[in-house]
Motif scaffolding. Structure first.
Motif, PDB file in Angstrom:
ATOM      1  N   GLU A 191     101.241   8.948   6.874  1.00  0.00           N
ATOM      2  CA  GLU A 191     101.457   7.360   7.368  1.00  0.00           C
ATOM      3  C   GLU A 191     100.733   6.365   6.424  1.00  0.00           C
ATOM      4  O   GLU A 191     100.750   5.206   6.992  1.00  0.00           O
ATOM      5  N   ILE A 192     100.343   6.947   5.300  1.00  0.00           N
ATOM      6  CA  ILE A 192      99.316   5.964   4.286  1.00  0.00           C
ATOM      7  C   ILE A 192     100.227   6.050   2.925  1.00  0.00           C
ATOM      8  O   ILE A 192     100.754   6.844   2.455  1.00  0.00           O
ATOM      9  N   GLY A 212     109.974   6.154  -2.029  1.00  0.00           N
ATOM     10  CA  GLY A 212     109.410   5.718  -0.944  1.00  0.00           C
ATOM     11  C   GLY A 212     110.015   6.764   0.451  1.00  0.00           C
ATOM     12  O   GLY A 212     109.540   6.654   1.635  1.00  0.00           O
ATOM     13  N   PHE A 213     111.248   7.321  -0.055  1.00  0.00           N
ATOM     14  CA  PHE A 213     112.078   8.274   1.001  1.00  0.00           C
ATOM     15  C   PHE A 213     111.397   9.501   1.353  1.00  0.00           C
ATOM     16  O   PHE A 213     111.641  10.055   2.187  1.00  0.00           O
ATOM     17  N   GLN A 247     108.292   2.988   2.487  1.00  0.00           N
ATOM     18  CA  GLN A 247     107.650   4.016   3.156  1.00  0.00           C
ATOM     19  C   GLN A 247     107.249   3.611   4.559  1.00  0.00           C
ATOM     20  O   GLN A 247     106.972   4.488   5.447  1.00  0.00           O
ATOM     21  N   ASP A 248     107.266   2.266   4.585  1.00  0.00           N
ATOM     22  CA  ASP A 248     107.306   1.728   6.164  1.00  0.00           C
ATOM     23  C   ASP A 248     106.054   2.454   6.864  1.00  0.00           C
ATOM     24  O   ASP A 248     105.890   2.807   7.885  1.00  0.00           O
ATOM     25  N   ALA A 249     104.651   2.078   6.032  1.00  0.00           N
ATOM     26  CA  ALA A 249     103.514   2.983   6.353  1.00  0.00           C
ATOM     27  C   ALA A 249     102.704   2.215   7.031  1.00  0.00           C
ATOM     28  O   ALA A 249     102.840   0.822   6.945  1.00  0.00           O
ATOM     29  N   ARG A 298     100.180  -4.241  10.010  1.00  0.00           N
ATOM     30  CA  ARG A 298      99.807  -2.995   9.174  1.00  0.00           C
ATOM     31  C   ARG A 298      98.710  -3.210   8.512  1.00  0.00           C
ATOM     32  O   ARG A 298      97.802  -4.115   8.504  1.00  0.00           O
ATOM     33  N   THR A 299      97.617  -2.112   8.274  1.00  0.00           N
ATOM     34  CA  THR A 299      96.307  -2.121   7.668  1.00  0.00           C
ATOM     35  C   THR A 299      96.522  -2.190   6.183  1.00  0.00           C
ATOM     36  O   THR A 299      97.157  -1.116   5.482  1.00  0.00           O
ATOM     37  N   VAL A 300      95.965  -3.233   5.523  1.00  0.00           N
ATOM     38  CA  VAL A 300      96.090  -3.244   4.108  1.00  0.00           C
ATOM     39  C   VAL A 300      94.677  -3.230   3.567  1.00  0.00           C
ATOM     40  O   VAL A 300      94.023  -4.089   3.861  1.00  0.00           O
ATOM     41  N   ILE A 301      94.625  -2.421   2.413  1.00  0.00           N
ATOM     42  CA  ILE A 301      93.347  -2.234   1.666  1.00  0.00           C
ATOM     43  C   ILE A 301      93.496  -2.412   0.391  1.00  0.00           C
ATOM     44  O   ILE A 301      94.404  -1.395  -0.124  1.00  0.00           O
ATOM     45  N   ALA A 302      92.909  -3.271  -0.702  1.00  0.00           N
ATOM     46  CA  ALA A 302      93.560  -3.684  -1.721  1.00  0.00           C
ATOM     47  C   ALA A 302      92.321  -3.510  -2.687  1.00  0.00           C
ATOM     48  O   ALA A 302      91.368  -4.524  -2.453  1.00  0.00           O
TER      49      ALA A 302
END
Ligand code: ADP
Ligand code: MG
Length: 255
Positions: free
Chosen positions: A70-71, A95-96, A150-152, A184-188
């Motif tokens: 899920e990442i 992404g699928f 990916q809908d992660a 969603r949790t986003v880390i950049a």
């Protein structure tokens, strides 16, 4: 608030040599975090650890209530093989993989999801374009479309705005903010300190070890930025993340 990823005295590295060590802390569910630090400070290494691709040398990474499937992970553009013979819709359809399997059938609603993702990143009509003909900005748009599919729950972006045009940066930041609004949790990983201050509420400042981690305004305090530079042996004098406060200091006494 609850943590979706917890780092417990985490050390990551290669061939037994630590690259980044003694990380302790958590990414909260739905948080929007920038990772900032000099070149070679371990930012990409940390993202690879979070994806599960790199096993810890010490300590551990806890994924609370999610699997690594899920990442979504967008690597640094330099790590992408653009000579691979593929067109935009092939690249985006990757992404699928996680939901359909490598040879799983593309279903009717997948087709529609693909169209919507291309539309969202402004690449409608580019489906059959070979990826080696794309500009840097177009390639980054296609990679964001792949992340969309990916809908992660957790999204990791490694220098997503480096070397792309300003308009693309603006469009892709809007997508990041949209993901944040969706909890969603986003880390950049980012270099542009002004952008971090403007868009990212949380920041982790790395210099092979954590210098600061928390609210961006506190983490990016000039004293912390200076400390990060001093603690990293191999840093680039011209790194764009340098803050104004640090410019008045001599560079030769680092390490
Ligand atoms: P950053 O993304 O902050 O620029 P990296 O995480 O890429 O830093 O690198 C951190 C350290 O780990 C650097 O010293 C780098 O040379 C080393 N490193 C990165 N990738 C590898 C690898 N595949 N094998 C060995 N060392 C690596
Ligand atoms: Mg990197």
């Amino acid at each position: 608030m609850s943590a979706v990823i917890r780092l417990d005295d985490l050390t990551l590295g290669y061939d037994g040599h630590p690259a980044v060590h003694h990380l302790h802390g958590a990414f909260e569910t739905g948080s929007l975090t920038a990772i900032v630090g000099p070149n070679g400070s371990g930012k990409s290494t940390l993202l690879k650890g979070i994806t599960g691709a790199l096993k810890p040398l010490g300590g551990r990474i806890e994924h609370a209530g999610i699997s690594v499937r899920e990442i979504a992970y967008l690597p640094q553009i330099a790590e992408i093989d653009r000579t691979f013979p593929a067109v935009v819709s092939d690249l985006v359809s990757l992404g699928f993989w996680k939901s359909r399997g490598l040879f799983g059938a593309i279903r009717g609603d997948d087709r529609q999801a693909l169209d919507e993702a291309l539309q969202a990143v402004g690449l409608r009509g580019f489906e059959q374009r070979p990826i080696d003909t794309l500009s840097g900005g177009q390639l980054q748009r296609a990679l964001f479309a792949r992340v969309l599919l990916q809908d992660a729950r957790v999204i990791l972006l490694d220098e997503p705005f480096t070397a792309i045009d300003e308009r693309t940066v603006g469009d892709l930041i809007a997508l990041v903010q949209h993901w944040h609004n969706e909890r969603r949790t986003v880390i950049a990983v980012l270099h542009d300190v002004e952008m971090v201050r403007r868009v990212f509420p949380q920041t982790l400042l790395l210099a092979r070890e954590p210098i600061a981690w928390g609210a961006t305004s506190e983490t990016l305090h000039p004293e912390n930025l200076l400390k990060a530079r001093r603690m990293t042996e191999a840093w680039d004098e011209h790194a764009p993340w340098h803050d104004h406060a640090a410019k008045h200091h001599h560079h030769g006494d680092a390490a």
